[in-house]
Write a protein that holds these residues in place. Structure first.
Motif, PDB file in Angstrom:
ATOM      1  N   ALA A  69       0.593  -1.129   0.417  1.00 38.15           N
ATOM      2  CA  ALA A  69       0.241   0.150  -0.056  1.00 38.15           C
ATOM      3  C   ALA A  69       1.524   0.658  -0.050  1.00 38.15           C
ATOM      4  O   ALA A  69       0.564   2.146  -0.273  1.00 38.15           O
ATOM      5  N   ALA A  70       1.837   1.123   1.007  1.00 39.47           N
ATOM      6  CA  ALA A  70       3.149   2.624   1.271  1.00 39.47           C
ATOM      7  C   ALA A  70       3.133   2.653  -0.599  1.00 39.47           C
ATOM      8  O   ALA A  70       3.144   4.075  -1.106  1.00 39.47           O
ATOM      9  N   LYS A  71       3.731   1.708  -0.789  1.00 40.96           N
ATOM     10  CA  LYS A  71       4.268   1.382  -2.799  1.00 40.96           C
ATOM     11  C   LYS A  71       3.617   2.207  -3.431  1.00 40.96           C
ATOM     12  O   LYS A  71       4.186   3.143  -4.590  1.00 40.96           O
ATOM     13  N   VAL A  72       2.358   2.177  -3.584  1.00 50.13           N
ATOM     14  CA  VAL A  72       1.206   2.147  -4.623  1.00 50.13           C
ATOM     15  C   VAL A  72       1.564   3.465  -4.386  1.00 50.13           C
ATOM     16  O   VAL A  72       0.776   4.192  -5.082  1.00 50.13           O
ATOM     17  N   GLU A  73       0.853   4.258  -3.098  1.00 48.02           N
ATOM     18  CA  GLU A  73       0.638   5.300  -2.520  1.00 48.02           C
ATOM     19  C   GLU A  73       1.613   6.650  -3.422  1.00 48.02           C
ATOM     20  O   GLU A  73       1.764   7.636  -3.215  1.00 48.02           O
ATOM     21  N   SER A  74       3.304   5.892  -2.795  1.00 45.24           N
ATOM     22  CA  SER A  74       4.137   6.597  -3.107  1.00 45.24           C
ATOM     23  C   SER A  74       4.447   6.370  -4.949  1.00 45.24           C
ATOM     24  O   SER A  74       4.690   7.933  -5.046  1.00 45.24           O
ATOM     25  N   LEU A  75       4.138   5.833  -4.937  1.00 45.19           N
ATOM     26  CA  LEU A  75       3.905   5.744  -6.465  1.00 45.19           C
ATOM     27  C   LEU A  75       2.692   6.431  -7.337  1.00 45.19           C
ATOM     28  O   LEU A  75       3.523   7.357  -8.059  1.00 45.19           O
ATOM     29  N   CYS A  76       1.803   6.648  -6.813  1.00 46.45           N
ATOM     30  CA  CYS A  76       0.721   7.439  -7.605  1.00 46.45           C
ATOM     31  C   CYS A  76       0.856   8.969  -7.469  1.00 46.45           C
ATOM     32  O   CYS A  76       0.992   9.917  -8.453  1.00 46.45           O
ATOM     33  N   LYS A  77       1.690   8.968  -6.218  1.00 46.59           N
ATOM     34  CA  LYS A  77       2.089  10.653  -5.722  1.00 46.59           C
ATOM     35  C   LYS A  77       3.095  11.357  -7.181  1.00 46.59           C
ATOM     36  O   LYS A  77       3.149  11.954  -7.538  1.00 46.59           O
ATOM     37  N   GLU A  78       4.401  10.142  -7.111  1.00 45.42           N
ATOM     38  CA  GLU A  78       5.495  10.224  -8.145  1.00 45.42           C
ATOM     39  C   GLU A  78       5.298  10.724  -8.990  1.00 45.42           C
ATOM     40  O   GLU A  78       5.552  11.385 -10.369  1.00 45.42           O
ATOM     41  N   MET A  79       3.337   9.312  -9.854  1.00 45.13           N
ATOM     42  CA  MET A  79       2.868   9.985 -11.446  1.00 45.13           C
ATOM     43  C   MET A  79       2.375  10.818 -11.460  1.00 45.13           C
ATOM     44  O   MET A  79       1.838  10.848 -12.616  1.00 45.13           O
ATOM     45  N   GLY A  80       2.379  11.899 -10.357  1.00 44.25           N
ATOM     46  CA  GLY A  80       0.659  12.946 -10.651  1.00 44.25           C
ATOM     47  C   GLY A  80      -0.514  13.221 -10.144  1.00 44.25           C
ATOM     48  O   GLY A  80      -1.010  13.663 -10.933  1.00 44.25           O
ATOM     49  N   ALA A  81      -0.674  12.276  -9.255  1.00 45.73           N
ATOM     50  CA  ALA A  81      -1.362  12.359  -8.799  1.00 45.73           C
ATOM     51  C   ALA A  81      -2.113  13.203  -7.702  1.00 45.73           C
ATOM     52  O   ALA A  81      -1.186  13.843  -6.913  1.00 45.73           O
ATOM     53  N   GLU A  82      -3.404  14.043  -8.057  1.00 46.74           N
ATOM     54  CA  GLU A  82      -3.544  14.761  -7.585  1.00 46.74           C
ATOM     55  C   GLU A  82      -3.983  14.851  -5.643  1.00 46.74           C
ATOM     56  O   GLU A  82      -3.205  15.293  -5.272  1.00 46.74           O
ATOM     57  N   ASN A  83      -4.466  13.793  -5.232  1.00 52.99           N
ATOM     58  CA  ASN A  83      -4.689  13.321  -4.022  1.00 52.99           C
ATOM     59  C   ASN A  83      -4.801  12.047  -4.309  1.00 52.99           C
ATOM     60  O   ASN A  83      -5.151  10.966  -4.316  1.00 52.99           O
ATOM     61  N   ILE A  84      -4.439  11.408  -2.466  1.00 51.73           N
ATOM     62  CA  ILE A  84      -4.472   9.555  -2.760  1.00 51.73           C
ATOM     63  C   ILE A  84      -5.075   9.880  -1.144  1.00 51.73           C
ATOM     64  O   ILE A  84      -5.954  10.375  -0.478  1.00 51.73           O
ATOM     65  N   ARG A  85      -6.344   8.891  -1.111  1.00 50.56           N
ATOM     66  CA  ARG A  85      -7.157   8.531  -0.201  1.00 50.56           C
ATOM     67  C   ARG A  85      -7.080   7.640   0.161  1.00 50.56           C
ATOM     68  O   ARG A  85      -8.115   6.507   0.003  1.00 50.56           O
ATOM     69  N   VAL A  86      -6.445   7.045   1.429  1.00 54.76           N
ATOM     70  CA  VAL A  86      -6.533   6.030   1.569  1.00 54.76           C
ATOM     71  C   VAL A  86      -7.672   5.802   2.620  1.00 54.76           C
ATOM     72  O   VAL A  86      -7.919   6.375   3.587  1.00 54.76           O
ATOM     73  N   ALA A  87      -8.156   3.733   2.468  1.00 51.93           N
ATOM     74  CA  ALA A  87      -9.624   4.019   3.008  1.00 51.93           C
ATOM     75  C   ALA A  87      -8.852   3.621   4.724  1.00 51.93           C
ATOM     76  O   ALA A  87      -8.225   2.677   5.001  1.00 51.93           O
TER      77      ALA A  87
END
Ligand SMILES: Cc1cc2nc3c(=O)[nH]c(=O)nc-3n(C[C@H](O)[C@H](O)[C@H](O)COP(=O)(O)OP(=O)(O)OC[C@H]3O[C@@H](n4cnc5c(N)ncnc54)[C@H](O)[C@@H]3O)c2cc1C
Ligand code: SF4
Ligand code: SF4
Lengths: 460, 433
Positions: free
Chosen positions: A292-310
């Motif tokens: 989960a942590a990896k996916v989150e940081s990947l999304c950020k790197e790829m330019g996700a505006e925002n990430i909401r983790v349940a």
């Protein structure tokens, strides 16, 4: 027409209650969930025991009566429309779960068992049956096997095919054929199950299905990544996979779909976002945290505006409710919904999404796109009104264009909805003339009179 | 041969609603009738396809379609679950009316609906007569089809009827008009046929609760039936007359809220009066909408308007276990499920324990129970099993029609479970205060 003598024989096998002759009743078995013209069967048969099923198949063959098996009738490709009339055989009274074996991790079921009921029964024993088509609340396991149904978890867990350990089916003579076993390994005879999965009722009629079960994953975590740019979202899909993380689910939703879902169910989706990714990782709790942590940081790197983790089950449910309501939300906007499922290699997702946008502009149609981005299986959903003839022509042209595009990218016509009537004319485009002829020879050998769901998949 | 072209013309008015169904088949997962029979013509998708068939002039007569259309509880489970938002109940009710107007109402129904239901004083007198002659009922009344508030009149077979009360509620309280006191609130009370004639004690419990809260109550003399029996049999004429009649008797007084203790009446008034009553003047229509807008289920009223809350938990001592059945017409058509549970938990002598599938239909469905008693019982049996399995000694609900069905199912199985209305449980707690 079917002769009175044969009808009498049907009645002697099933009793009068199991034979529907009334025109009104027959009318309700003339369609399925595909947007196609209905065709009336001559008779509808509802066996309650498997030996009845075998007898009916034999009788149909002896009298050259076309035979279409029907589970819940939710397939999206016309697979249960009895195009040649004849008999429709319902499996929904053959609905027993015969065995759930927690030691050897398998289950044996009759074909009419409803997918969600089975999944729940398995879960009650702490086990897991992953294939979860959107229709699982009603679809039958027989229908799932015959269509090789997929679902949200295909990326990590595969599709129905990956869970079929064995089958018992009636051949066209009503003879029982057994293939596979209750063991993980089995090399006894040809791998007939592989041929039967996805055969859409054209080669034989399933009587029993042996399904593989797996342990329930101990942990899971869901999140929603919000993107202001469609391309970034689709590139993120590719990036996650390239980084060797295999989420259980990796779903995509475009802006049109986001807005439709939010309007309809008010789950708090960001209506301005260009695209959303809904991601769930599961497995051992420690692994889940790490992934989960990896996916989150990947999304950020790829330019996700925002990430909401349940953070809890409730928030997780919200994430998936958003996805589950996607089709409903779109369906409510227009009378006719054409749900496509052309599928591309997942690295081609960005390109496919772009192509869908172009197609929607070119044919001036409303297309909402969502789906199983993780396995390249998108559901471009065309909203229309089939009574509007002119627009309907454009819809058909757009479908052709979608298919052409998917094929040109090395993709396939159908990821999970099957070929049936709807797509059989495109089959040669994807495969070859030889493939069709080869398939027809198999069909002719196994079903010389051509009574088993005639016209489906490989045409005639 | 019937003129199918003409029928198709008439059905055009529901075409736009019909095409919304995408034939996805998801309604199969919730339809109680389909769960028993597995027949496509019993589920919404099948019925909608049949109506579509009539519209396309695919049939030589409408009898088969009509018959299948009537094999339906009008429970709304399909509509509540439909991904495409098909207004299934609207369609079914309109289609019943269209087919009936086209074929004509059967003579027996004509007598019953036009002559009896539409004339409340006459209907009341007949029922009283009936209550004195229980068991030797006259034929036309047996055939009082199409209604949740009518099935109790049939003394057929081995069903265990909740018999007609010896004295109906309107005999006890023919008219009431008390002012709002401290609460500053006044309600109109729509009693409804089943409560009036079978369960007057529910109406008494309502009055008791209103008095306790100093709420003024208006009950007009000779209030009518809500009209659902006629409407579901396709008799829009009688339905229209009843709507107009009720509008008249209830406009005699001013009140803030129209309360009912019958889920079926509530949903009929709220959802069907404003949309399906025809031939109303614009002024009348405005008044119908106003009345529908201020109609509330009694539990909803207690919770939302009077602020009634669960009792504090700490109470000790022996508690009676109670389970709650969600009437379809409350939960599925109006989304009311929490309020009656809150009301049950106001009474410290009770403890609420949920049964499985609390919102599964009980299988009553008005005329459905009369015409398809076996099917209705098979559906009711699941409800009975869930109630018994909950281990509770009381089952509460919010609809007298459900109470009839559930009582029938429980008593036929010889179970010792009491059936109560939520408001009765509430009123009991007031007794003790
Ligand atoms: C809202 C909705 C969402 C959907 N979501 C998905 C999804 O996420 N993934 C997906 O893959 N599909 C999906 N589908 C398509 C469909 O639900 C699946 O194809 C499902 O497997 C069909 O099951 P069924 O019981 O309805 O089969 P049916 O439609 O009744 O039959 C399908 C085919 O199987 C054959 N068949 C059925 N039983 C037997 C048997 N015993 N022996 C031999 N042949 C048999 C029939 O002849 C027919 O060709 C969806 C459909 C809808 C309406
Ligand atoms: S009524 Fe709704 S749920 Fe049923 S088939 Fe039609 S669209 Fe689907
Ligand atoms: S209203 Fe109830 S009984 Fe009728 S079709 Fe819908 S779910 Fe079935």
């Amino acid at each position: 027409m079917i002769s009175q003598t044969v009808i009498k024989e049907f009645e002697s096998i099933l009793g009068k209650d199991g034979v529907f002759l009334d025109e009104t009743d027959r009318h309700t078995y003339s369609y399925d969930a595909a947007v196609l013209e209905p065709v009336l069967p001559s008779v509808v048969l509802r066996p309650e025991r498997s030996e009845q099923l075998g007898k009916l198949v034999r009788l149909c063959n002896e009298n050259a009566i076309p035979l279409t098996v029907r589970g819940a009738g939710t397939n999206l490709s016309g697979g249960t429309i009895p195009t040649k009339g004849g008999a429709v055989i319902l499996t929904n009274a053959l609905k027993k779960i015969l065995e759930i074996n927690s030691e050897d991790l398998y289950a044996v079921v009759q074909p009419g068992v409803v997918t969600a009921k089975f999944a729940a029964a398995v879960e009650a024993k702490g086990l897991f049956y992953p294939p979860d088509p959107g229709s699982q609340a009603v679809s039958t396991l027989g229908g799932n096997v015959a269509e090789n149904a997929g679902g949200l978890r295909g990326l990590k867990y595969g599709v129905t095919r990956d869970y079929v350990m064995g089958l018992e089916f009636f051949d066209v003579n009503g003879e029982i054929v057994k293939t596979g076993a209750r063991t993980v390994k089995c090399v006894t005879g040809y791998n007939l199950a592989a041929l039967m999965v996805g055969s859409e009722g054209t080669l034989g009629v399933f009587d029993k299905i042996i399904l593989k079960l797996i342990p329930m994953p101990a942990g899971r975590k869901a999140m929603m990544a919000i993107f202001n740019d469609m391309a970034r979202a689709s590139e993120t899909v590719a990036a996650i996979i390239a980084n060797r993380i295999v989420p259980a689910t990796l779903e995509f939703m475009d802006n049109f779909t986001i807005r439709a879902v939010e309007d309809y169910s008010h789950v708090g989706l960001p209506v301005d976002a260009a695209a959303l990714l809904l991601i769930e990782v599961d497995g051992h709790p420690a692994q889940v945290e790490e992934d989960a942590a990896k996916v989150e940081s990947l999304c950020k790197e790829m330019g996700a505006e925002n990430i909401r983790v349940a953070r809890n089950a409730e928030e997780r449910d919200k994430v998936w409710e958003a996805r589950r309501t996607a089709l409903s939300a779109l369906a409510k906007l227009k009378p006719t919904v054409v749900l496509e499922d052309a599928t591309v290699p997942r690295s081609k997702i960005p390109e496919m999404i772009q192509a869908l946008e172009e197609i929607s502009c070119r044919f001036d149609l409303t297309i909402g796109t969502f789906g199983h981005a993780g396995d390249g299986n998108l559901h471009p959903t065309i909203l229309t009104d089939k009574r509007n003839k002119e627009e309907w022509h454009r819809v058909e042209a757009a479908i052709d264009a979608i298919f052409d595009k998917a094929l040109s990218m090395g993709g396939t016509l159908s990821g999970e909805h099957g070929i049936g009537m709807a797509k059989s004319r495109f089959l040669e485009k994807e495969t070859s003339r030889g493939t069709i002829l080869f398939s027809r020879r198999i069909k002719a050998a196994l079903d010389p009179k051509g009574i088993l769901n005639p016209g489906k998949i490989i045409g005639e | 041969m019937q003129d199918m072209k003409k029928l198709a013309q008439l059905l055009k008015q529901i075409e736009d609603q019909l095409v919304v169904c995408m034939r996805c088949g998801m309604c199969q997962s919730v339809c109680p009738v389909f769960a028993e029979t597995g027949r496509e013509s019993d589920v919404a998708r099948g019925k909608l396809a049949l109506l579509d068939g009539l519209l396309q002039e695919m049939f030589n007569d409408s009898d088969g379609v009509q018959e299948r259309l009537l094999r339906c509880l009008l429970c709304g489970s399909c509509a509540a679950n439909c991904p495409s938002g098909v207004k299934v109940l609207d369609i079914f009710i309109k289609a019943r009316a269209i087919i009936t107007s086209y074929k004509g109402l059967s003579p027996v129904k004509k007598i019953i609906f036009r002559k009896m239901l539409a004339r409340p004083e006459l209907f009341d007198r007949l029922m009283e007569w009936g209550s004195k002659l229980q068991g030797i009922f006259i034929k036309p009344v047996d055939e009082l089809l199409g209604t949740s508030c009518a099935r109790f009149t049939s003394p057929l077979g081995d069903r265990h009827f909740s018999s007609l009360a010896p004295k109906s509620f309107h005999r006890m309280v023919p008219y009431l008009n008390t002012p709002a006191v401290d609460s500053g609130m006044k309600v109109g009370f729509f009693v409804g046929c089943v409560i009036d004639k079978v369960f007057p004690k529910i109406a008494q419990a309502v009055l008791h609760a209103m008095k306790h809260h100093d709420v003024g109550v208006f009950i007009p003399k000779d209030a009518g039936c809500c009209g659902i029996p006629a409407l579901s049999s396709g008799d829009t004429n009688t339905f229209n007359n009843l709507v107009r009649y009720n509008l008249k008797v209830f406009s005699a007084e001013k009140f803030d809220v129209l309360v009912t203790a019958c889920a079926t009446c509530t949903s009929t008034i709220k959802k069907l009066w404003p949309t399906l009553a025809e031939e109303l003047s614009p002024q009348e229509l405005d008044r119908v909408k106003d009345l529908a807008g201020k109609t509330m289920d009694i539990s909803q009223f207690l919770v939302e308007k009077l602020g009634v809350r669960e009792a504090a938990a700490a109470e000790t001592g022996e508690k009676t276990l109670v389970t709650y059945h969600d009437p379809c017409h409350l939960k599925k058509s109006l989304g009311i499920a929490a309020q009656p549970r809150t009301v049950l938990q106001t009474n410290p002598a009770y403890q609420l324990r949920e049964m499985t599938e609390a919102d599964q239909c009980c299988g009553c469905g008005g005329s459905f129970n009369l015409q398809h008693y076996d099917l209705s019982s098979a559906i009711g049996k699941h409800k009975r099993d869930n109630i018994v399995e909950s281990g509770c000694s009381v089952v509460a609900t919010s609809c007298p029609a459900c109470m009839l069905q559930i009582s029938d199912m429980l008593s036929r199985a010889g179970d010792r479970v009491k059936v109560k209305h939520a408001i009765e449980v509430y009123a009991e707690s007031l007794d003790k205060k």
